[in-house]
Write a protein that holds these residues in place. Structure first.
Motif, PDB file in Angstrom:
ATOM      1  N   GLU A   1      33.984  71.783  29.047  1.00 29.65           N
ATOM      2  CA  GLU A   1      34.540  70.547  28.932  1.00 29.65           C
ATOM      3  C   GLU A   1      35.512  70.224  29.912  1.00 29.65           C
ATOM      4  OE1 GLU A   1      37.774  68.823  25.513  1.00 29.65           O
ATOM      5  OE2 GLU A   1      35.956  70.070  24.673  1.00 29.65           O
ATOM      6  N   LEU A   2      35.281  68.961  30.356  1.00 32.31           N
ATOM      7  CA  LEU A   2      36.162  68.726  31.488  1.00 32.31           C
ATOM      8  C   LEU A   2      36.735  67.058  30.913  1.00 32.31           C
ATOM      9  CD1 LEU A   2      33.950  69.375  34.820  1.00 32.31           C
ATOM     10  CD2 LEU A   2      36.046  70.644  33.766  1.00 32.31           C
ATOM     11  N   LYS A   3      37.763  66.589  31.347  1.00 32.30           N
ATOM     12  CA  LYS A   3      38.269  65.378  31.375  1.00 32.30           C
ATOM     13  C   LYS A   3      39.298  65.069  32.488  1.00 32.30           C
ATOM     14  CE  LYS A   3      41.659  67.411  27.921  1.00 32.30           C
ATOM     15  NZ  LYS A   3      41.900  67.803  26.711  1.00 32.30           N
ATOM     16  N   GLY A   4      39.515  63.697  32.587  1.00 29.87           N
ATOM     17  CA  GLY A   4      40.475  63.537  33.650  1.00 29.87           C
ATOM     18  C   GLY A   4      40.623  61.921  33.716  1.00 29.87           C
ATOM     19  N   ASP A   5      41.708  61.582  34.456  1.00 32.62           N
ATOM     20  CA  ASP A   5      42.139  60.209  34.669  1.00 32.62           C
ATOM     21  C   ASP A   5      42.559  60.069  36.052  1.00 32.62           C
ATOM     22  OD1 ASP A   5      45.211  60.085  34.342  1.00 32.62           O
ATOM     23  OD2 ASP A   5      44.340  61.510  32.893  1.00 32.62           O
ATOM     24  N   THR A   6      42.441  58.674  36.398  1.00 36.17           N
ATOM     25  CA  THR A   6      43.131  58.206  37.848  1.00 36.17           C
ATOM     26  C   THR A   6      43.530  56.970  37.496  1.00 36.17           C
ATOM     27  OG1 THR A   6      42.594  58.391  40.351  1.00 36.17           O
ATOM     28  CG2 THR A   6      40.897  57.628  38.786  1.00 36.17           C
ATOM     29  N   THR A   7      44.213  56.401  38.656  1.00 38.23           N
ATOM     30  CA  THR A   7      44.538  55.046  38.782  1.00 38.23           C
ATOM     31  C   THR A   7      43.988  54.651  40.149  1.00 38.23           C
ATOM     32  OG1 THR A   7      46.872  55.676  37.938  1.00 38.23           O
ATOM     33  CG2 THR A   7      46.758  53.681  39.209  1.00 38.23           C
ATOM     34  N   GLU A   8      43.366  53.485  39.921  1.00 39.71           N
ATOM     35  CA  GLU A   8      42.505  53.192  41.043  1.00 39.71           C
ATOM     36  C   GLU A   8      42.631  51.638  40.818  1.00 39.71           C
ATOM     37  OE1 GLU A   8      40.296  54.126  43.503  1.00 39.71           O
ATOM     38  OE2 GLU A   8      40.856  56.157  42.667  1.00 39.71           O
TER      39      GLU A   8
END
Length: 115
Positions: free
Chosen positions: A39-46
Motif C-alpha cells: 500500500e502506497l499513498k502520497g500527496d504533493t503541492t503542484e
C-alpha cells in the motif's frame, strides 16, 4: 506474483511524473509484503495537475547474466488514472491494481540500475 509464487520484498514507488527540467517527485515508497501485497499513498503541492505513476522494480524473469548487471531490476511503470487524484491529503478513492504476474514482459518496460 512471480509465476505461481508471491512476489515479496519487491521495491514499489509512487511518483508524480514531471516533464522538463523539474525532477519527478517521490510521493511514497516501500517493499511488498511476503504475500506480495503493498500500500502506497502520497500527496504533493503542484501548480499544475499531477501525473502519478507506480514504479515496480523487480527480478522476476530477469535473465541478466553478468554479476554487475544483476543489481539492475526490471522496471514497470503503471500510470494512475485521473479518477484516483483528489484535492487534499486524503484519498477519496483507492486504486486496487489486483493480482499481477511480474513474469509478463511489457512492450515498453525498462531496466533500472539506480532505483
Amino acid at each position: 506474483m512471480c509465476g505461481n509464487k508471491p512476489a515479496g520484498n519487491v521495491l514499489v514507488k509512487l511518483f508524480d511524473e514531471d516533464d522538463g527540467p523539474d525532477p519527478d517527485d517521490l510521493l511514497d515508497s516501500g517493499y511488498t509484503e511476503p504475500d506480495g501485497t503493498f500500500e502506497l499513498k502520497g500527496d504533493t503541492t503542484e501548480l499544475t495537475n499531477i501525473d502519478p505513476e507506480l514504479r515496480i522494480y523487480h527480478d522476476c524473469n530477469n535473465h541478466v547474466e553478468q554479476l554487475t548487471l544483476q543489481l539492475c531490476k526490471r522496471e514497470w511503470v503503471i500510470g494512475i488514472p485521473d479518477k484516483y487524484i483528489t484535492s487534499g491529503t486524503v484519498a477519496k478513492k483507492i486504486m486496487d491494481i489486483g493480482t499481477v504476474n511480474l513474469e509478463v514482459e511489457l512492450e515498453d518496460e525498462d531496466t533500472s540500475c539506480i532505483h
